[in-house]
Design a protein around this motif. Structure first.
Motif, mmCIF file in Angstrom:
data_model
loop_
_atom_site.group_PDB
_atom_site.id
_atom_site.type_symbol
_atom_site.label_atom_id
_atom_site.label_comp_id
_atom_site.label_asym_id
_atom_site.label_seq_id
_atom_site.Cartn_x
_atom_site.Cartn_y
_atom_site.Cartn_z
ATOM 1 N N ARG A 22 31.113 19.064 7.008
ATOM 2 C CA ARG A 22 29.889 18.486 6.454
ATOM 3 C C ARG A 22 29.633 19.004 5.052
ATOM 4 O O ARG A 22 29.198 18.270 4.168
ATOM 5 N N LYS A 24 31.859 19.983 2.868
ATOM 6 C CA LYS A 24 32.811 19.327 1.971
ATOM 7 C C LYS A 24 32.353 17.900 1.659
ATOM 8 O O LYS A 24 32.468 17.440 0.521
ATOM 9 N N ALA A 25 31.853 17.200 2.672
ATOM 10 C CA ALA A 25 31.402 15.823 2.471
ATOM 11 C C ALA A 25 30.190 15.776 1.548
ATOM 12 O O ALA A 25 30.078 14.908 0.683
ATOM 13 N N ARG A 26 29.246 16.702 1.731
ATOM 14 C CA ARG A 26 28.074 16.755 0.851
ATOM 15 C C ARG A 26 28.495 17.047 -0.585
ATOM 16 O O ARG A 26 27.953 16.482 -1.526
ATOM 17 N N ALA A 28 31.213 16.162 -1.911
ATOM 18 C CA ALA A 28 31.840 14.950 -2.439
ATOM 19 C C ALA A 28 30.825 13.844 -2.676
ATOM 20 O O ALA A 28 31.170 12.763 -3.136
ATOM 21 N N GLY A 29 29.531 14.093 -2.345
ATOM 22 C CA GLY A 29 28.481 13.108 -2.598
ATOM 23 C C GLY A 29 28.260 12.118 -1.478
ATOM 24 O O GLY A 29 27.666 11.071 -1.682
ATOM 25 N N LYS A 30 28.727 12.401 -0.284
ATOM 26 C CA LYS A 30 28.562 11.491 0.852
ATOM 27 C C LYS A 30 27.323 11.876 1.647
ATOM 28 O O LYS A 30 26.940 13.042 1.698
ATOM 29 N N ALA A 31 26.680 10.876 2.251
ATOM 30 C CA ALA A 31 25.524 11.133 3.103
ATOM 31 C C ALA A 31 26.033 11.625 4.448
ATOM 32 O O ALA A 31 26.826 10.960 5.112
ATOM 33 N N VAL A 32 25.575 12.799 4.862
ATOM 34 C CA VAL A 32 26.078 13.429 6.078
ATOM 35 C C VAL A 32 24.917 13.692 7.019
ATOM 36 O O VAL A 32 23.823 14.036 6.590
ATOM 37 N N GLN A 34 23.418 11.524 9.022
ATOM 38 C CA GLN A 34 22.509 10.394 9.185
ATOM 39 C C GLN A 34 22.807 9.620 10.472
ATOM 40 O O GLN A 34 21.985 8.859 10.929
ATOM 41 N N ARG A 36 25.313 6.773 12.614
ATOM 42 C CA ARG A 36 25.737 5.417 12.266
ATOM 43 C C ARG A 36 24.765 4.436 12.893
ATOM 44 O O ARG A 36 24.784 4.228 14.086
#
Length: 173
Positions: A22, A24-26, A28-32, A34, A36
């Protein structure tokens, strides 16, 4: 391997791996975190349960699902071709089917073999009606014309040596 990971349980290791992923994803600018959500659930005021009218979540009959799949994958023409051979008796009637059978379907031309020259002649006379029955049963673009043939003449060829030309076969028609 450090001391903390050596004595950690599997559950704690999994949680740490999830937290690292999570992070790493944050980064990279991804919404984590949330979840689906489906499209109807994201819109306010929409119900998530099925109403009185049919929708995409209702059970479908096997025939409608198979028909939709054949249409999307472009199999309808091949299915129509198979139906011509499988349902020949039903399409043309038992009387014609008892004396003539389809043999080949190429380039939307159906080859039909009759048991006698008299039946071949009769089928040529009602060819338009047979085409209409086929079109009504399996679709207009499956068969556009018929090639009706009678029985084959016997082979006069005996052995390896033959004389060129028609020979005695010229009386068969």
């Amino acid at each position: 391997m450090d001391d903390d990971t050596a004595h950690s349980s599997g559950h704690e290791l999994a949680r740490k791996a999830l937290e690292d992923a999570r992070a790493k994803a944050r980064a990279a600018g991804k919404a984590v975190g949330q979840g689906r959500a489906s499209a109807p659930a994201q819109r306010k005021g929409r119900r998530r349960w099925s109403g009185a009218r049919p929708d995409g979540r209702d059970p479908q009959s096997l025939g409608s699902v198979a028909g939709a799949m054949a249409k999307t994958r472009g199999w309808q023409s091949k299915l129509g071709e198979g139906q011509v051979f499988a349902a020949w008796d039903r399409i043309v009637g038992e009387d014609i089917a008892a004396h003539a059978q389809p043999t080949d379907l190429r380039d939307r031309v159906l080859s039909v073999s009759a048991e006698s020259t008299a039946w071949a002649t009769q089928l040529r006379l009602v060819q338009r009606d047979i085409l209409a029955k086929i079109a009504a049963s399996v679709g207009r673009d499956v068969v556009v014309s018929l090639r009706i043939t009678g029985p084959r003449a016997p082979s006069w060829r005996k052995g390896t040596r033959t004389v060129p030309g028609r020979g005695p076969r010229d009386t068969y028609g």
